[in-house]
Design a protein around this motif. Structure first.
Motif, mmCIF file in Angstrom:
data_model
loop_
_atom_site.group_PDB
_atom_site.id
_atom_site.type_symbol
_atom_site.label_atom_id
_atom_site.label_comp_id
_atom_site.label_asym_id
_atom_site.label_seq_id
_atom_site.Cartn_x
_atom_site.Cartn_y
_atom_site.Cartn_z
ATOM 1 N N TYR A 93 0.682 -1.343 0.053
ATOM 2 C CA TYR A 93 0.008 0.070 0.134
ATOM 3 C C TYR A 93 1.033 1.200 0.142
ATOM 4 O O TYR A 93 1.851 1.324 0.792
ATOM 5 C CB TYR A 93 -1.069 -0.116 1.197
ATOM 6 C CG TYR A 93 -1.917 1.054 1.204
ATOM 7 C CD1 TYR A 93 -3.019 1.018 0.550
ATOM 8 C CD2 TYR A 93 -1.719 2.211 1.976
ATOM 9 C CE1 TYR A 93 -4.154 2.015 0.443
ATOM 10 C CE2 TYR A 93 -2.642 3.430 1.704
ATOM 11 C CZ TYR A 93 -3.708 3.158 1.158
ATOM 12 O OH TYR A 93 -4.717 4.321 1.068
ATOM 13 N N THR A 94 0.762 2.102 -0.914
ATOM 14 C CA THR A 94 1.492 3.138 -0.887
ATOM 15 C C THR A 94 0.504 4.465 -0.676
ATOM 16 O O THR A 94 -0.323 4.709 -0.733
ATOM 17 C CB THR A 94 1.891 3.763 -2.568
ATOM 18 O OG1 THR A 94 2.752 2.437 -3.018
ATOM 19 C CG2 THR A 94 2.701 4.816 -2.518
ATOM 20 N N VAL A 95 1.539 5.127 0.366
ATOM 21 C CA VAL A 95 0.733 6.428 0.780
ATOM 22 C C VAL A 95 1.511 7.747 0.163
ATOM 23 O O VAL A 95 2.635 7.784 0.117
ATOM 24 C CB VAL A 95 0.914 6.619 2.373
ATOM 25 C CG1 VAL A 95 0.560 8.109 3.073
ATOM 26 C CG2 VAL A 95 0.162 5.531 3.087
ATOM 27 N N ASN A 96 0.782 8.842 -0.479
ATOM 28 C CA ASN A 96 1.420 10.109 -0.804
ATOM 29 C C ASN A 96 1.503 11.023 0.111
ATOM 30 O O ASN A 96 0.649 11.046 1.104
ATOM 31 C CB ASN A 96 0.604 10.437 -1.966
ATOM 32 C CG ASN A 96 0.535 9.663 -3.148
ATOM 33 O OD1 ASN A 96 1.677 9.017 -3.543
ATOM 34 N ND2 ASN A 96 -0.723 9.260 -3.758
ATOM 35 N N ILE A 97 2.620 11.586 0.228
ATOM 36 C CA ILE A 97 2.896 12.716 1.185
ATOM 37 C C ILE A 97 3.477 13.857 0.379
ATOM 38 O O ILE A 97 3.763 13.859 -0.706
ATOM 39 C CB ILE A 97 4.089 12.237 2.316
ATOM 40 C CG1 ILE A 97 5.256 11.611 1.624
ATOM 41 C CG2 ILE A 97 3.599 10.969 3.054
ATOM 42 C CD1 ILE A 97 6.375 11.537 2.563
ATOM 43 N N THR A 131 8.031 11.718 -1.853
ATOM 44 C CA THR A 131 6.901 12.204 -2.051
ATOM 45 C C THR A 131 5.830 10.646 -1.800
ATOM 46 O O THR A 131 4.671 11.072 -1.964
ATOM 47 C CB THR A 131 6.392 12.453 -3.292
ATOM 48 O OG1 THR A 131 6.737 11.651 -4.145
ATOM 49 C CG2 THR A 131 7.074 14.022 -3.670
ATOM 50 N N SER A 132 6.403 9.870 -1.222
ATOM 51 C CA SER A 132 5.596 8.505 -0.937
ATOM 52 C C SER A 132 6.372 7.470 -0.108
ATOM 53 O O SER A 132 7.244 7.442 0.183
ATOM 54 C CB SER A 132 5.085 7.901 -2.192
ATOM 55 O OG SER A 132 6.184 7.214 -2.742
ATOM 56 N N LEU A 133 5.468 6.730 0.580
ATOM 57 C CA LEU A 133 5.731 5.626 1.618
ATOM 58 C C LEU A 133 5.038 4.621 1.119
ATOM 59 O O LEU A 133 3.816 4.475 0.737
ATOM 60 C CB LEU A 133 5.380 5.772 3.042
ATOM 61 C CG LEU A 133 5.838 7.105 3.533
ATOM 62 C CD1 LEU A 133 4.949 7.424 4.930
ATOM 63 C CD2 LEU A 133 7.315 7.424 3.638
ATOM 64 N N THR A 134 5.708 3.325 0.822
ATOM 65 C CA THR A 134 5.161 2.141 0.434
ATOM 66 C C THR A 134 5.490 1.030 1.506
ATOM 67 O O THR A 134 6.653 0.789 1.987
ATOM 68 C CB THR A 134 5.497 1.514 -0.780
ATOM 69 O OG1 THR A 134 5.388 2.732 -1.844
ATOM 70 C CG2 THR A 134 4.965 0.263 -1.152
ATOM 71 N N PHE A 135 4.211 0.657 2.153
ATOM 72 C CA PHE A 135 4.261 -0.493 3.190
ATOM 73 C C PHE A 135 3.953 -1.799 2.666
ATOM 74 O O PHE A 135 3.361 -1.796 1.675
ATOM 75 C CB PHE A 135 3.475 -0.145 4.297
ATOM 76 C CG PHE A 135 3.484 1.031 4.933
ATOM 77 C CD1 PHE A 135 4.559 1.010 5.970
ATOM 78 C CD2 PHE A 135 2.929 2.439 4.704
ATOM 79 C CE1 PHE A 135 4.935 2.355 6.424
ATOM 80 C CE2 PHE A 135 3.128 3.328 5.189
ATOM 81 C CZ PHE A 135 4.157 3.527 6.261
ATOM 82 N N ALA A 136 4.395 -2.892 3.060
ATOM 83 C CA ALA A 136 4.103 -4.198 2.847
ATOM 84 C C ALA A 136 3.764 -5.242 3.703
ATOM 85 O O ALA A 136 4.128 -4.996 4.741
ATOM 86 C CB ALA A 136 5.393 -4.636 2.084
ATOM 87 N N CYS A 137 2.790 -6.072 3.357
ATOM 88 C CA CYS A 137 2.413 -7.115 4.642
ATOM 89 C C CYS A 137 2.716 -8.640 3.934
ATOM 90 O O CYS A 137 2.685 -8.510 2.617
ATOM 91 C CB CYS A 137 0.955 -6.999 4.568
ATOM 92 S SG CYS A 137 0.328 -8.210 5.921
ATOM 93 N N GLN A 166 4.520 7.961 10.624
ATOM 94 C CA GLN A 166 4.854 9.545 10.806
ATOM 95 C C GLN A 166 6.141 10.075 10.196
ATOM 96 O O GLN A 166 6.850 9.119 10.542
ATOM 97 C CB GLN A 166 4.912 9.839 12.476
ATOM 98 C CG GLN A 166 5.306 11.360 12.616
ATOM 99 C CD GLN A 166 4.881 11.502 14.225
ATOM 100 O OE1 GLN A 166 4.056 11.763 14.737
ATOM 101 N NE2 GLN A 166 6.355 11.464 14.802
ATOM 102 N N VAL A 167 5.939 11.069 9.635
ATOM 103 C CA VAL A 167 7.182 11.476 8.823
ATOM 104 C C VAL A 167 7.488 12.949 9.579
ATOM 105 O O VAL A 167 6.561 13.828 9.606
ATOM 106 C CB VAL A 167 7.152 11.675 7.452
ATOM 107 C CG1 VAL A 167 8.390 12.352 6.790
ATOM 108 C CG2 VAL A 167 6.810 10.487 6.738
ATOM 109 N N VAL A 168 8.795 12.986 10.208
ATOM 110 C CA VAL A 168 9.329 14.251 10.479
ATOM 111 C C VAL A 168 10.218 14.831 9.699
ATOM 112 O O VAL A 168 11.299 14.057 9.601
ATOM 113 C CB VAL A 168 9.659 13.931 12.161
ATOM 114 C CG1 VAL A 168 10.027 15.314 12.677
ATOM 115 C CG2 VAL A 168 8.408 13.588 12.889
ATOM 116 N N GLU A 169 10.156 16.173 9.324
ATOM 117 C CA GLU A 169 11.082 16.861 8.691
ATOM 118 C C GLU A 169 11.858 17.774 9.266
ATOM 119 O O GLU A 169 11.067 18.740 9.913
ATOM 120 C CB GLU A 169 10.686 17.226 7.162
ATOM 121 C CG GLU A 169 12.005 17.795 6.532
ATOM 122 C CD GLU A 169 11.391 18.390 5.117
ATOM 123 O OE1 GLU A 169 12.502 18.603 4.088
ATOM 124 O OE2 GLU A 169 10.073 18.694 5.026
#
Length: 112
Positions: free
Chosen positions: A47-51, A88-94, A107-110
């Motif tokens: 699943y990819t999350v756009n940030i 610009t994205s995070l991809t998680f895998a199960c 959570q992404v902290v810059e």
């Protein structure tokens, strides 16, 4: 009056120096993005999350996967991992594409 102005100037300069030092040491947060993603259960193990765009060299990510067993005593083990991270994205895998009720809190902290 002149003395008060001078004291304020010195205090402001000290504050600016402190801020500059914090920025130089990377301790000032520029942005925080967070959310929850459902991973698996849809026939896809990713699943990819756009940030919003971040500088990867100045960012940290934390995530925690959760599984909720519903109506079963046979609780399988689902492993969630981050498989990719771009500006610009995070991809998680199960480990199981049809895992239901499997979520990841991220959570992404810059930093400056």
């Amino acid at each position: 009056m002149m003395e008060e102005t001078w004291k304020k100037y010195i205090a402001d300069q000290a504050t600016l120096k402190e801020v500059r030092d914090m920025i130089a040491n990377g301790r000032v947060v520029k942005s925080v993005q967070r959310g929850v993603a459902s991973v698996g259960g849809n026939g896809s193990a990713t699943y990819t999350v756009n940030i919003a765009a971040v500088n990867l060299d100045k960012s940290d990510i934390t995530f925690k996967g959760d599984f909720t067993a519903v109506g079963t005593t046979d609780i399988p083990t689902y492993q969630i991992r981050m498989s990719a991270w771009t500006p610009t994205s995070l991809t998680f895998a199960c480990n199981y594409a049809f895992a239901s009720n499997t979520f990841v809190n991220w959570q992404v902290v810059e930093y400056y």
